[in-house]
Design an enzyme around this catalytic site. Structure first.
Site, PDB file in Angstrom:
ATOM      1  N   ASP A 433      14.975  60.746  40.784  1.00  0.00           N
ATOM      2  CA  ASP A 433      15.770  60.525  39.584  1.00  0.00           C
ATOM      3  C   ASP A 433      15.705  61.778  38.721  1.00  0.00           C
ATOM      4  OD1 ASP A 433      16.962  58.026  37.871  1.00  0.00           O
ATOM      5  OD2 ASP A 433      15.993  59.511  36.563  1.00  0.00           O
ATOM      6  N   ASN A 441      24.003  65.183  30.066  1.00  0.00           N
ATOM      7  CA  ASN A 441      25.454  65.009  29.968  1.00  0.00           C
ATOM      8  C   ASN A 441      25.923  65.097  28.527  1.00  0.00           C
ATOM      9  OD1 ASN A 441      26.499  64.810  32.566  1.00  0.00           O
ATOM     10  ND2 ASN A 441      25.973  62.647  32.762  1.00  0.00           N
ATOM     11  N   ASP A 450      28.186  67.146  36.492  1.00  0.00           N
ATOM     12  CA  ASP A 450      28.590  67.039  37.908  1.00  0.00           C
ATOM     13  C   ASP A 450      28.055  68.221  38.701  1.00  0.00           C
ATOM     14  OD1 ASP A 450      29.903  64.705  37.360  1.00  0.00           O
ATOM     15  OD2 ASP A 450      31.913  65.596  37.300  1.00  0.00           O
ATOM     16  N   GLU A 477      22.433  59.295  38.660  1.00  0.00           N
ATOM     17  CA  GLU A 477      21.621  60.491  38.866  1.00  0.00           C
ATOM     18  C   GLU A 477      20.479  60.250  39.842  1.00  0.00           C
ATOM     19  OE1 GLU A 477      19.875  58.353  35.237  1.00  0.00           O
ATOM     20  OE2 GLU A 477      21.824  58.637  36.207  1.00  0.00           O
TER      21      GLU A 477
END
Length: 564
Positions: A433, A441, A450, A477
């Site tokens: 993770d 983000n 991305d 993620e």
């Protein structure tokens, strides 16, 4: 009826009746001579056996048969003649005025039944012409039915497969047996190597005895291939089947080359592939459409796969039978305005000339249309297979990272669990993770997020070495690695490699609470599967380990066996 000389066989044991029949035929001929009536060639025998010998040695147009003969009586006479010459029309001339016998005679194969003393020359001639015409019509219809049956049989064999190679090999075998030719080949004109032989059928004994001839023939077409573009252009301009009965007597320069290669007779049929403006689509168009569908994450069905080759067949103009009789090389086929020369079907005879029959060419022309349809179906099938493989990739791959998706993860993990139950070997699972990815983000924006996911995915790909290992995007993620036949120590080695390589990337992450760069939390678990547990047990173990890694400060690895 185009008959210059009417050849008649009279089977009559009564000499007086025979003389009378001969006289009325001659008299009728003289009466009609000003109207270009054909000459009458009359042969007379008194017995059926004598008639059968003559039939074997001569080509008669019609038989006049008495039913009362020394060596055969009644309907048996018709049966004997029909057995020897089933295609010869028979007109019964008899003194028996019996309606039932007349009906039996016609059922047995006679075309007409005349009672002696009740007809004159005009009626007899008319009956003879009627018998010949009717017999020819029946023979034509019978041959047509047989050819249609043969066409269906050959077409069914050709179209039994969707594999192009099998279709073409079946085609050349069927055509060679049908023509009794020495060799039949198919040349591909629409290919990377135009003029290449892609299917061949050759008589086995001929191949063993005449290898040099075959080699010369192949060398010839290699020579032709050097100028194949121009050769195909000329063929396309002709838009025709080329039928050469004898290469020696055919006065054309290119045919002399054939003769020098010991090809004596050759029949060439173009294989046209119909293209429709509405249906034709290039491979690039196909790929574009598919990519658009993938981007929309929609599922394509068979019905939405674009048609690369239209199934519509332009009607082929029928050739005139007289054209082949006038010229050794005849135009027998016209292509549609959107047709493209796909290839050539070529039949060859060696040593001896061969007169190609109109009906043979017509038959093969129809067969070539069926072959073209089969080729189109095969090529469409190939494109469907490509589309299916691409759709399968869509079903198992994550569009952003290129890794396997969650659906594929579930399938493979379940398969490996059950496989390793049988083999009693360990199965390891790693869950990763990205730490504080939501904050990443929010700080850098989703496009940059991305790119971060893609960079991490590349690291994960380099971490596995064996074909059975699988790297997947587990969700958001999160990533997961399935490591079959890998113990806890091996899983830990892989996890450490991943952690170190991500740290080396030094992807800035100012919003992280533990580091100025992107880091991972990793949980690993290992289990030897058994039938008392389900695969979700291993997933829970890994998830618990990942939870502990996050709880204990992130940017670290927790192995389930050491913490729980």
């Amino acid at each position: 009826m185009d008959i210059n000389t009417l050849k008649i066989l009279l089977i009559e044991d009564n000499s007086a009746d025979a003389d009378w029949i001969g006289e009325i035929l001659i008299e009728e001929h003289l009466t009609k001579s000003k109207q270009a009536s054909p000459q009458v060639d009359l042969k007379h025998v008194k017995r059926v056996q004598s008639a059968l010998q003559l039939i074997a040695q001569n080509d008669f147009d019609v038989i006049l048969l008495d039913l009362s003969l020394p060596d055969s009586q009644g309907i048996d006479s018709i049966a004997q003649v029909k057995q020897e010459a089933p295609e010869l029309p028979i007109v019964v001339l008899t003194a028996l005025d019996d309606e039932s016998i007349a009906i039996q005679s016609v059922r047995q194969g006679a075309q007409d039944y005349l009672v002696k003393g009740r007809f004159e020359g005009e009626l007899l001639i008319r009956s003879i012409y009627y018998a010949i015409e009717r017999q020819r019509t029946e023979a034509t219809l019978r041959q047509q039915a047989e050819r249609e049956k043969l066409m269906k049989k050959m077409s069914d064999r050709i179209r039994q497969s969707l594999e192009l190679k099998e279709i073409l090999n079946t085609t050349v075998d069927e055509v060679r047996h049908f023509l009794q030719a020495d060799r039949v080949v198919i040349y591909r004109c629409e290919s990377d190597q135009p003029g290449e032989v892609i299917a061949e059928s050759i008589t086995l004994n001929f191949h063993q005895a005449e290898e040099s001839i075959v080699l010369n023939s192949q060398n010839l077409f290699h020579q032709l291939s050097a100028n194949l573009e121009q050769f195909n252009l000329e063929l396309a301009k002709a838009q025709a089947v080329q039928a050469i009965d004898d290469t020696i007597t055919h006065r054309q320069d290119d045919i002399y080359v054939l003769a020098e290669s010991q090809i004596r007779a050759i029949l060439t049929l173009p294989i046209w592939q119909t293209q429709s403006n509405q249906h034709l689509q290039t491979k690039a168009d196909f790929g574009t459409q598919l990519r658009n569908e993938l981007e929309k994450h929609s599922v394509l069905t068979t019905n939405s796969v674009p048609v690369l080759f239209g199934a519509k067949q332009e009607k082929i103009e029928q050739f005139k039978p007289s054209s082949l009789l006038q010229e050794p090389s005849a135009v027998v086929s016209r292509r549609g305005s959107f047709d493209q020369l796909w290839g050539m079907l070529v039949a060859q005879n060696y040593h001896h000339p061969r007169q190609w029959q109109n009906w043979e060419i017509d038959f093969l022309q129809q067969l070539a249309t069926q072959v073209a349809i089969a080729i189109q179906q095969s090529e469409l099938y190939t494109q469907l297979q490509i589309a299916n493989r691409q759709l399968e990739q869509l079903a198992i791959l994550d569009g952003l990272t290129g890794l396997a998706n969650r659906r594929y993860f579930d399938r493979i993990l379940d398969n490996e669990w059950h496989r390793l139950i049988r083999e009693q070997k360990p199965l390891s699972l790693i869950l990763c993770d990205i730490d504080y990815f939501k904050a990443y983000n929010d700080t850098y924006g989703h496009p940059e997020g991305d790119r971060c996911l893609q960079k991490v995915a590349q690291i994960l790909k380099t971490a596995v070495k064996r074909p059975a290992d699988l790297v997947t995007r587990y969700g958001g993620e999160e990533f997961a690695l399935i490591l079959p036949d890998t113990n806890a120590e091996g899983a830990l080695v892989v996890a450490n490699f991943i952690l170190k390589q991500v740290r080396k990337l030094r992807i800035p992450h100012q919003a992280s609470e533990i580091c100025n760069y992107v880091t991972l939390s990793i949980g690993t678990a290992t289990k030897i599967p058994n039938s008392h547990l389900v695969v979700e047990h291993l997933v829970k173990m890994s998830d618990d380990a990942l939870y502990q890694a996050k709880k204990q400060g992130r940017n670290q690895i927790i192995q389930y066996q050491t913490c729980c």
